[in-house]
Design an enzyme around this catalytic site. Sequence first.
Site, short mmCIF file in Angstrom:
data_model
loop_
_atom_site.label_atom_id
_atom_site.label_comp_id
_atom_site.label_asym_id
_atom_site.label_seq_id
_atom_site.Cartn_x
_atom_site.Cartn_y
_atom_site.Cartn_z
N SER A 128 -37.79 -2.50 -39.23
CA SER A 128 -38.98 -1.79 -39.70
C SER A 128 -39.62 -0.99 -38.58
O SER A 128 -39.65 -1.43 -37.42
CB SER A 128 -39.98 -2.83 -40.20
OG SER A 128 -41.25 -2.26 -40.38
N TYR A 152 -45.52 -9.98 -39.45
CA TYR A 152 -44.37 -9.34 -40.12
C TYR A 152 -43.57 -8.52 -39.11
O TYR A 152 -42.35 -8.68 -38.97
CB TYR A 152 -44.85 -8.45 -41.28
CG TYR A 152 -43.80 -7.48 -41.75
CD1 TYR A 152 -42.69 -7.93 -42.46
CD2 TYR A 152 -43.89 -6.12 -41.45
CE1 TYR A 152 -41.70 -7.05 -42.85
CE2 TYR A 152 -42.91 -5.23 -41.85
CZ TYR A 152 -41.82 -5.69 -42.55
OH TYR A 152 -40.83 -4.82 -42.94
N LYS A 156 -39.70 -9.14 -37.37
CA LYS A 156 -38.58 -8.18 -37.36
C LYS A 156 -38.12 -7.91 -35.93
O LYS A 156 -36.92 -7.81 -35.66
CB LYS A 156 -39.01 -6.87 -38.05
CG LYS A 156 -39.17 -7.00 -39.56
CD LYS A 156 -37.82 -7.23 -40.24
CE LYS A 156 -37.94 -7.41 -41.73
NZ LYS A 156 -36.65 -7.73 -42.38
#
Length: 353
Positions: A128, A152, A156
């Site tokens: 991402s 989040y 990643k």
Amino acid sequence: MRPTTILLTGGAGFIGSHTCVDLLQHDFELIVVDNFANSTPRVFTRVERLADRLIDAVYDVDIRDRQALSAVFDRHSVDAVVHFAARKAVGESTRMPVEYYDTNIGGTTSLLRTMHEHGVHQLVFSSSCSIYGDAGRGPLDETTPARPTNPYAASKWTCEQLLADVCRRCPEFTVLCLRYFNPVGAHPSGLLGEAPCGTPGNLVPYLAQVAAGRLDRLSVFGDDYDTPDGTAIRDYLHVMDTAEAHRVALEHLADGPGMHAFNLGVGSGRTVLEVRAAFEAACGRPIPYRVVDRRPGDVPELVADPRAVERAWGWRATRDLADMCQDAWRFQQHNPHGYAGWARRHEYEGATP
Ligand code: UD1
């Protein structure tokens, strides 16, 4: 050699389902593993209809369940894995960090270990742009230092780091990390799209529901950013382009070992109000909005420099913002309640190992 049988984790999700169609249309054999936490197996009826081919098997399995995952690898001769399965809501990640680290990092290590035990060493990983955090203005290339600002994004980035380390130590592995900017839109048929459970958290599905009259108005999160109209800038990428990039990645897994990361974006940014205007043009209706406070954790601008992936594989996005909005609107019109209204008799009867 091009891999033949591909296992997709999270294949029922937004990007996963579009990728399934593209891969089926290009003669790959597919095995899907999904726990359907934020998706439904009903999507596969549509995937198979669009591709006019069948998925080999769908398993309702959580990738952290190593025994169940191992049973899937025992049953199929998998050549490569595309790993979509993850939690992906930034705001939620700040409230549930442990859940995010467990699903996204724990899920990835469980998958890696199972792959390794079964002699499968080729992986395409969903990363991402959020790993770059607030990296400043202008297009970002892959050398931009990662500075994740929420769990989040941190999950990643941690996965990318551990995948890079595994590749350094185990030369049999090849891992391609695709750093998505903002995938939006839908399949042009109107059969597949983004169908979030509950009120959408992301801009384009929210606009679609306002246009359809299901929500009153868009809340624009801040108009005091240092941008032309004061609203935040993102690099929106059509989900069909995103899906195709996964196929191209699979075709390049044989280029050589090691971990390689690529930005997936269009290379130009749009403000929130520009996206709203494009959606109004696509649906032919006014979309009311009001400006509210900035959303915590949002950054002013995130735009890809996508030249590395074009140089390496010749891939570039071909669809524009008008296509993204028209396709998202078509999906909204045909599926006012997402996949929930799909007739039961069409439901996919999922297999379990
Ligand atoms: C984020 C993540 C991305 C992740 C994606 C999926 C970052 C930088 N990016 O994208 O990695 O894959 O979520 O969940 O963290 N907006 C409004 N009103 C709304 C909704 C959004 O004004 O109701 C604005 C946001 O402030 C933002 C833009 O629209 O400027 C896009 O937001 P969104 O669609 O949620 O995606 P990101 O937050 O960019």
